[in-house]
Design an enzyme around this catalytic site. Sequence first.
Site, PDB file in Angstrom:
ATOM      1  N   ALA A 175       0.736  -1.215   0.056  1.00  9.23           N
ATOM      2  CA  ALA A 175       0.001  -0.104   0.122  1.00  9.23           C
ATOM      3  C   ALA A 175       0.520   0.993  -0.122  1.00  9.23           C
ATOM      4  CB  ALA A 175      -0.929   0.015   0.831  1.00  9.23           C
ATOM      5  N   ILE A 190       5.730   3.032  -3.386  1.00 11.30           N
ATOM      6  CA  ILE A 190       6.219   1.963  -4.459  1.00 11.30           C
ATOM      7  C   ILE A 190       5.169   0.818  -4.905  1.00 11.30           C
ATOM      8  CG2 ILE A 190       8.137  -0.154  -5.105  1.00 11.30           C
ATOM      9  CD1 ILE A 190       9.932   2.112  -2.947  1.00 11.30           C
ATOM     10  N   GLY A 191       5.015   0.558  -3.758  1.00  7.89           N
ATOM     11  CA  GLY A 191       3.797  -1.013  -3.709  1.00  7.89           C
ATOM     12  C   GLY A 191       2.924  -1.557  -4.278  1.00  7.89           C
ATOM     13  N   SER A 248      13.405  -2.313   0.485  1.00  9.86           N
ATOM     14  CA  SER A 248      13.891  -2.110   1.331  1.00  9.86           C
ATOM     15  C   SER A 248      15.333  -1.204   1.893  1.00  9.86           C
ATOM     16  CB  SER A 248      13.251  -2.301   2.686  1.00  9.86           C
ATOM     17  OG  SER A 248      12.156  -3.008   2.819  1.00  9.86           O
ATOM     18  N   ASN A 249      15.101  -0.085   2.075  1.00 13.38           N
ATOM     19  CA  ASN A 249      16.186   0.552   2.334  1.00 13.38           C
ATOM     20  C   ASN A 249      17.080   0.262   3.752  1.00 13.38           C
ATOM     21  OD1 ASN A 249      17.941   1.159  -0.132  1.00 13.38           O
ATOM     22  ND2 ASN A 249      16.615   3.094  -0.868  1.00 13.38           N
ATOM     23  N   ASP A 278      19.701   1.383  -9.572  1.00 17.97           N
ATOM     24  CA  ASP A 278      20.973   1.713  -9.914  1.00 17.97           C
ATOM     25  C   ASP A 278      21.243   2.404 -12.075  1.00 17.97           C
ATOM     26  OD1 ASP A 278      20.394   2.969  -8.152  1.00 17.97           O
ATOM     27  OD2 ASP A 278      21.426   0.916  -7.186  1.00 17.97           O
ATOM     28  N   HIS A 319      24.198  -0.267  -2.565  1.00 18.40           N
ATOM     29  CA  HIS A 319      22.789   0.455  -2.774  1.00 18.40           C
ATOM     30  C   HIS A 319      23.004   1.222  -2.154  1.00 18.40           C
ATOM     31  CE1 HIS A 319      19.034   1.447  -4.772  1.00 18.40           C
ATOM     32  NE2 HIS A 319      19.239   1.608  -3.231  1.00 18.40           N
ATOM     33  N   MET A 364      11.365   3.461  -8.969  1.00 19.70           N
ATOM     34  CA  MET A 364      11.411   2.376  -8.270  1.00 19.70           C
ATOM     35  C   MET A 364      10.382   1.199  -8.839  1.00 19.70           C
ATOM     36  SD  MET A 364      13.917   0.987  -6.568  1.00 19.70           S
ATOM     37  CE  MET A 364      12.905  -0.969  -6.781  1.00 19.70           C
TER      38      MET A 364
HETATM   39  P1  NAI Z   1       6.349   4.128   1.944  1.00 18.82           P
HETATM   40  O1  NAI Z   1       5.955   4.708   2.821  1.00 18.82           O
HETATM   41  O2  NAI Z   1       5.718   5.142   0.645  1.00 18.82           O
HETATM   42  O3  NAI Z   1       5.421   2.512   2.069  1.00 18.82           O
HETATM   43  C1  NAI Z   1       6.289   1.948   2.487  1.00 18.82           C
HETATM   44  C2  NAI Z   1       5.146   0.987   2.911  1.00 18.82           C
HETATM   45  O4  NAI Z   1       5.660  -0.053   3.788  1.00 18.82           O
HETATM   46  C3  NAI Z   1       4.327   1.897   3.766  1.00 18.82           C
HETATM   47  O5  NAI Z   1       2.329   1.232   3.507  1.00 18.82           O
HETATM   48  C4  NAI Z   1       4.011   1.130   5.168  1.00 18.82           C
HETATM   49  O6  NAI Z   1       2.217   0.978   5.986  1.00 18.82           O
HETATM   50  C5  NAI Z   1       4.856  -0.363   4.574  1.00 18.82           C
HETATM   51  N1  NAI Z   1       4.796  -1.198   6.096  1.00 18.82           N
HETATM   52  C6  NAI Z   1       5.634  -0.604   7.051  1.00 18.82           C
HETATM   53  N2  NAI Z   1       6.086  -1.841   7.765  1.00 18.82           N
HETATM   54  C7  NAI Z   1       5.657  -2.894   7.322  1.00 18.82           C
HETATM   55  C8  NAI Z   1       5.891  -3.990   7.573  1.00 18.82           C
HETATM   56  N3  NAI Z   1       5.682  -4.997   8.627  1.00 18.82           N
HETATM   57  N4  NAI Z   1       5.112  -4.889   6.621  1.00 18.82           N
HETATM   58  C9  NAI Z   1       4.424  -4.775   5.352  1.00 18.82           C
HETATM   59  N5  NAI Z   1       4.274  -3.587   4.802  1.00 18.82           N
HETATM   60  C10 NAI Z   1       4.767  -2.782   6.388  1.00 18.82           C
HETATM   61  O7  NAI Z   1       7.682   3.860   1.622  1.00 18.82           O
HETATM   62  P2  NAI Z   1       7.853   3.747  -0.421  1.00 18.82           P
HETATM   63  O8  NAI Z   1       8.437   4.664  -0.238  1.00 18.82           O
HETATM   64  O9  NAI Z   1       7.458   3.040  -0.988  1.00 18.82           O
HETATM   65  O10 NAI Z   1       9.652   3.017   0.147  1.00 18.82           O
HETATM   66  C11 NAI Z   1       9.635   2.227   0.867  1.00 18.82           C
HETATM   67  C12 NAI Z   1      11.176   1.556   1.120  1.00 18.82           C
HETATM   68  O11 NAI Z   1      11.816   0.948  -0.432  1.00 18.82           O
HETATM   69  C13 NAI Z   1      11.921   2.584   2.149  1.00 18.82           C
HETATM   70  O12 NAI Z   1      12.655   1.551   3.339  1.00 18.82           O
HETATM   71  C14 NAI Z   1      12.634   3.102   0.361  1.00 18.82           C
HETATM   72  O13 NAI Z   1      13.788   3.380   1.552  1.00 18.82           O
HETATM   73  C15 NAI Z   1      13.313   1.549   0.071  1.00 18.82           C
HETATM   74  N6  NAI Z   1      13.404   2.189  -1.363  1.00 18.82           N
HETATM   75  C16 NAI Z   1      14.569   1.369  -2.526  1.00 18.82           C
HETATM   76  C17 NAI Z   1      14.918   1.711  -3.669  1.00 18.82           C
HETATM   77  C18 NAI Z   1      15.592   0.903  -4.598  1.00 18.82           C
HETATM   78  O14 NAI Z   1      16.225   1.241  -5.123  1.00 18.82           O
HETATM   79  N7  NAI Z   1      16.062  -0.512  -3.790  1.00 18.82           N
HETATM   80  C19 NAI Z   1      14.739   2.748  -4.080  1.00 18.82           C
HETATM   81  C20 NAI Z   1      13.351   3.753  -2.964  1.00 18.82           C
HETATM   82  C21 NAI Z   1      13.523   3.233  -2.441  1.00 18.82           C
END
Ligand code: NAI
Length: 354
Positions: free
Chosen positions: A49, A52-53, A157-158, A189, A216, A268
Amino acid sequence: MRTFLLRSVESVLRRGGAPSCPAPSSHILRRSFSAESAPERKVAVLGAAGGIGQPLALLMKLNPLVSHLALYDIAGTPGVAADVSHINTRAEVKGYMAEEQLGQALEGSDVVIIPAGVPRKPGMTRDDLFNINAGIVKSLCTAIAKYCPNALVNMISNPVNSTVPIAAEVFKKAGTYDEKKLFGVTMLDVVRAKTFYAGKANIPVADVDVPVVGGHAGITILPLFSQATPATNALSEDDIKALTKRTQDGGTEVVEAKAGKGSATLSMAYAGAIFADACLKGLNGVPDIVECSFVQSSITELPFFASKVRLGKNGVEEVLGLGTLSDYEKQGLENLKAELKASIEKGIKFAKEN
Ligand code: NAI
């Protein structure tokens, strides 16, 4: 219009999974590998949700290789699942919310994609996310070990440099670790390096490939522009240095532009969808699927390292070597090792102590 859009997305997904120079026979095989003959494949998105999701859920729903799509989050998944489920493509969509439904979401999964956790705000490094995301990744991986120990895990996840070693430790503790099945998603990347290189060299981006190795985060991201295809002599040494820096700082460029509203989500999601598609193709036996990923590795002295990886029916089929590096890249490789080593060790320490 609808058919056109779907075909375009499908063809992009297909192209993204293709290696730079496929052999003619494998090319024909790949083209004839249609959705109709594709086996049942379940993909779970954990954190579905989120920023990214949600677009990732959309892109996986458009992927004809997916037969079942499980969308899990701690909140908000029923709405996302209802919305995405109305799209008239193959995948059957189900939403799962809160920990008691995590097992059901995971059961039978072939690929689990993890974009759960908190994103960066301006001024933060990926390492600043460690304390929150490490715990989230650990608990999700504990459930993966229990409910779908054979799934390929795509870690978004980062900080990926630490969350992948955490996942490995959790799986080792559970007795389910298979190094062939754990991937840190570094595809963004690669996506950025391709875009920036094509723009600077003024060549069509669809034809471009650029390997990105290392890790990364910041200087651990090492794009190998000396191996970029098609090669160009239009770029000076200073251009290459600027392109390298822009690729390394790509995430920060987006974090700052979003001014406190999160990090890269749409690009992403695209990168995550391309990588998951490559994993599915590998599982389905499509030959010559090669993408960069942060995996257990022995190509340097570091236990985890991103490089080109050949994907197959069991996940990683082969971790490919670095090839010939320019002097600038050799220096970049030496410069990144200490930081990457420290991030890997931090992840391992966390998993052992918690
Ligand atoms: P966001 O905050 O918009 O979404 C994260 C989602 O994870 C939220 O819906 C939240 O409810 C959910 N969540 C939190 N704890 C959870 C759990 N225990 N179980 C299941 N869901 C849970 O964040 P966004 O922008 O989607 O980023 C998510 C992650 O991706 C971050 O760690 C970010 O740094 C990383 N990321 C990685 C990249 C890559 O190249 N590998 C690039 C961009 C972001």
